[in-house]
Design a protein around this motif. Structure first.
Motif, mmCIF file in Angstrom:
data_model
loop_
_atom_site.group_PDB
_atom_site.id
_atom_site.type_symbol
_atom_site.label_atom_id
_atom_site.label_comp_id
_atom_site.label_asym_id
_atom_site.label_seq_id
_atom_site.Cartn_x
_atom_site.Cartn_y
_atom_site.Cartn_z
ATOM 1 N N ALA A 85 0.813 -1.218 0.000
ATOM 2 C CA ALA A 85 0.000 0.000 0.000
ATOM 3 C C ALA A 85 0.848 1.271 0.000
ATOM 4 C CB ALA A 85 -0.936 0.001 1.210
ATOM 5 N N GLY A 86 2.178 1.128 0.051
ATOM 6 C CA GLY A 86 3.032 2.307 -0.051
ATOM 7 C C GLY A 86 4.004 2.528 1.085
ATOM 8 N N LEU A 87 3.961 1.721 2.141
ATOM 9 C CA LEU A 87 4.942 1.858 3.211
ATOM 10 C C LEU A 87 6.322 1.572 2.633
ATOM 11 C CD1 LEU A 87 5.128 2.148 6.420
ATOM 12 C CD2 LEU A 87 5.465 -0.328 6.370
ATOM 13 N N PRO A 88 7.309 2.419 2.914
ATOM 14 C CA PRO A 88 8.649 2.168 2.375
ATOM 15 C C PRO A 88 9.193 0.825 2.868
ATOM 16 C CG PRO A 88 8.500 4.398 3.269
ATOM 17 C CD PRO A 88 7.240 3.667 3.677
ATOM 18 N N VAL A 89 9.608 -0.017 1.958
ATOM 19 C CA VAL A 89 10.082 -1.355 2.313
ATOM 20 C C VAL A 89 11.352 -1.295 3.154
ATOM 21 C CG1 VAL A 89 11.487 -1.809 0.245
ATOM 22 C CG2 VAL A 89 10.348 -3.706 1.430
ATOM 23 N N ASN A 90 12.125 -0.228 3.034
ATOM 24 C CA ASN A 90 13.349 -0.078 3.810
ATOM 25 C C ASN A 90 13.186 0.899 4.980
ATOM 26 O OD1 ASN A 90 15.168 -1.892 2.436
ATOM 27 N ND2 ASN A 90 15.015 -0.489 0.706
ATOM 28 N N LEU A 91 11.963 1.037 5.468
ATOM 29 C CA LEU A 91 11.685 1.882 6.623
ATOM 30 C C LEU A 91 12.577 1.433 7.784
ATOM 31 C CD1 LEU A 91 9.617 4.080 7.684
ATOM 32 C CD2 LEU A 91 8.368 2.140 8.637
ATOM 33 N N THR A 92 13.146 2.389 8.497
ATOM 34 C CA THR A 92 14.024 2.064 9.620
ATOM 35 C C THR A 92 13.509 2.677 10.911
ATOM 36 O OG1 THR A 92 15.438 3.987 9.241
ATOM 37 C CG2 THR A 92 16.087 1.953 8.157
ATOM 38 N N ASN A 93 13.875 2.045 12.021
ATOM 39 C CA ASN A 93 13.524 2.612 13.323
ATOM 40 C C ASN A 93 14.652 3.517 13.803
ATOM 41 O OD1 ASN A 93 15.524 0.935 14.459
ATOM 42 N ND2 ASN A 93 14.047 -0.528 15.268
ATOM 43 N N GLU A 94 14.554 3.976 15.038
ATOM 44 C CA GLU A 94 15.542 4.937 15.534
ATOM 45 C C GLU A 94 16.927 4.333 15.718
ATOM 46 O OE1 GLU A 94 14.732 2.844 19.277
ATOM 47 O OE2 GLU A 94 13.512 3.366 17.564
ATOM 48 N N LYS A 95 17.040 3.014 15.630
ATOM 49 C CA LYS A 95 18.338 2.343 15.738
ATOM 50 C C LYS A 95 18.886 1.949 14.369
ATOM 51 C CE LYS A 95 17.191 0.576 20.278
ATOM 52 N NZ LYS A 95 16.908 -0.634 21.073
ATOM 53 N N GLY A 96 18.160 2.313 13.321
ATOM 54 C CA GLY A 96 18.596 1.983 11.971
ATOM 55 C C GLY A 96 18.224 0.578 11.538
ATOM 56 N N ASN A 97 17.375 -0.099 12.308
ATOM 57 C CA ASN A 97 16.935 -1.445 11.944
ATOM 58 C C ASN A 97 15.778 -1.357 10.956
ATOM 59 O OD1 ASN A 97 18.723 -2.772 13.757
ATOM 60 N ND2 ASN A 97 17.322 -2.311 15.423
ATOM 61 N N THR A 98 15.894 -2.083 9.864
ATOM 62 C CA THR A 98 14.818 -2.123 8.877
ATOM 63 C C THR A 98 13.807 -3.206 9.254
ATOM 64 O OG1 THR A 98 15.945 -3.740 7.487
ATOM 65 C CG2 THR A 98 16.388 -1.399 7.021
ATOM 66 N N LEU A 99 12.682 -3.189 8.577
ATOM 67 C CA LEU A 99 11.686 -4.248 8.753
ATOM 68 C C LEU A 99 12.313 -5.607 8.458
ATOM 69 C CD1 LEU A 99 8.709 -2.469 6.962
ATOM 70 C CD2 LEU A 99 9.005 -2.761 9.443
ATOM 71 N N LEU A 100 13.141 -5.661 7.403
ATOM 72 C CA LEU A 100 13.809 -6.907 7.048
ATOM 73 C C LEU A 100 14.742 -7.367 8.160
ATOM 74 C CD1 LEU A 100 14.421 -9.154 5.000
ATOM 75 C CD2 LEU A 100 16.128 -7.624 3.974
ATOM 76 N N MET A 101 15.488 -6.437 8.752
ATOM 77 C CA MET A 101 16.399 -6.821 9.832
ATOM 78 C C MET A 101 15.620 -7.389 11.009
ATOM 79 S SD MET A 101 19.431 -4.706 11.728
ATOM 80 C CE MET A 101 20.644 -5.045 10.459
ATOM 81 N N LEU A 102 14.536 -6.752 11.387
ATOM 82 C CA LEU A 102 13.747 -7.225 12.524
ATOM 83 C C LEU A 102 13.128 -8.586 12.235
ATOM 84 C CD1 LEU A 102 12.043 -3.855 13.494
ATOM 85 C CD2 LEU A 102 13.979 -4.960 14.637
ATOM 86 N N ALA A 103 12.613 -8.776 11.030
ATOM 87 C CA ALA A 103 12.012 -10.061 10.659
ATOM 88 C C ALA A 103 13.056 -11.167 10.601
ATOM 89 C CB ALA A 103 11.302 -9.936 9.310
ATOM 90 N N ALA A 104 14.200 -10.885 9.995
ATOM 91 C CA ALA A 104 15.261 -11.892 9.859
ATOM 92 C C ALA A 104 15.836 -12.256 11.223
ATOM 93 C CB ALA A 104 16.360 -11.374 8.932
ATOM 94 N N TYR A 105 16.064 -11.273 12.066
ATOM 95 C CA TYR A 105 16.629 -11.499 13.388
ATOM 96 C C TYR A 105 15.702 -12.364 14.234
ATOM 97 C CZ TYR A 105 19.331 -10.384 17.601
ATOM 98 O OH TYR A 105 20.114 -10.466 18.727
ATOM 99 N N ALA A 106 14.404 -12.250 13.998
ATOM 100 C CA ALA A 106 13.419 -13.046 14.731
ATOM 101 C C ALA A 106 13.151 -14.395 14.057
ATOM 102 C CB ALA A 106 12.126 -12.253 14.879
ATOM 103 N N GLY A 107 13.763 -14.641 12.895
ATOM 104 C CA GLY A 107 13.647 -15.943 12.245
ATOM 105 C C GLY A 107 12.408 -16.157 11.401
#
Length: 166
Positions: free
Chosen positions: A52-74
């Motif tokens: 729907a338009g959310l940036p796929v590389n959106l980052t949090n205040e620590k520079g973690n992307t959605l992909l990083m959070l998902a991958a880190y959680a397995g």
């Protein structure tokens, strides 16, 4: 391009926007929900939001992307879905950590394979994914990561728990 949410939210994720201006409370709340959903593996919510338009590389205040959070959680399926939508597998967070090294650290072998197949560079970040595999004696991942002689410097330790018994 990274984005940044209001830094006034203590001890919780905030996304980065293109400017340092505060965003409406509803936007901050939505960002918290999205980052939590990535950690929880809510594939449907995350991928619908990206579609729907959310940036796929959106980052949090620590520079973690959605992909990083998902991958880190397995979360394999969410990782695949984000990569299919052009998430950058080589983004480093603010600590200089790579997504694939985080997956190695957390022993998410299938996520590591998915990231490598998508072009994740096992030689970026500190420690690199190859160094992390070495530190934790994850020999089975060294081949997956394409480790070569010279990838492990003399300064890279091995975990005491990973050392062979004498």
């Amino acid at each position: 391009m990274a984005t940044e949410l209001s830094p006034q939210v203590p001890d919780h994720d905030a996304a980065r926007t293109q400017s340092n201006t505060s965003l409406p409370a509803e936007t901050v709340t939505f960002a918290h929900r999205i980052f939590d959903a990535a950690r929880e593996g809510n594939t449907e919510l995350i991928l619908q939001a990206v579609d729907a338009g959310l940036p796929v590389n959106l980052t949090n205040e620590k520079g973690n992307t959605l992909l990083m959070l998902a991958a880190y959680a397995g979360h394999v399926e969410l990782t695949k879905g984000l990569l299919q939508r052009k998430a950058d597998p080589n983004r480093l967070n603010d600590l200089g950590q790579s997504i694939v090294a985080g997956a190695v650290f957390k022993s998410h072998d299938e996520v590591v394979r998915v990231l490598v197949e998508a072009g994740a560079d096992p030689r970026i970040g500190k420690p690199t994914a190859i160094e992390a595999a070495h530190i934790f004696a994850r020999k089975e991942l060294m081949e997956v990561l394409g480790a070569k002689q010279g990838d492990i410097g003399a300064d890279v330790p091995i975990s005491p728990s990973a050392r062979p018994e004498k």
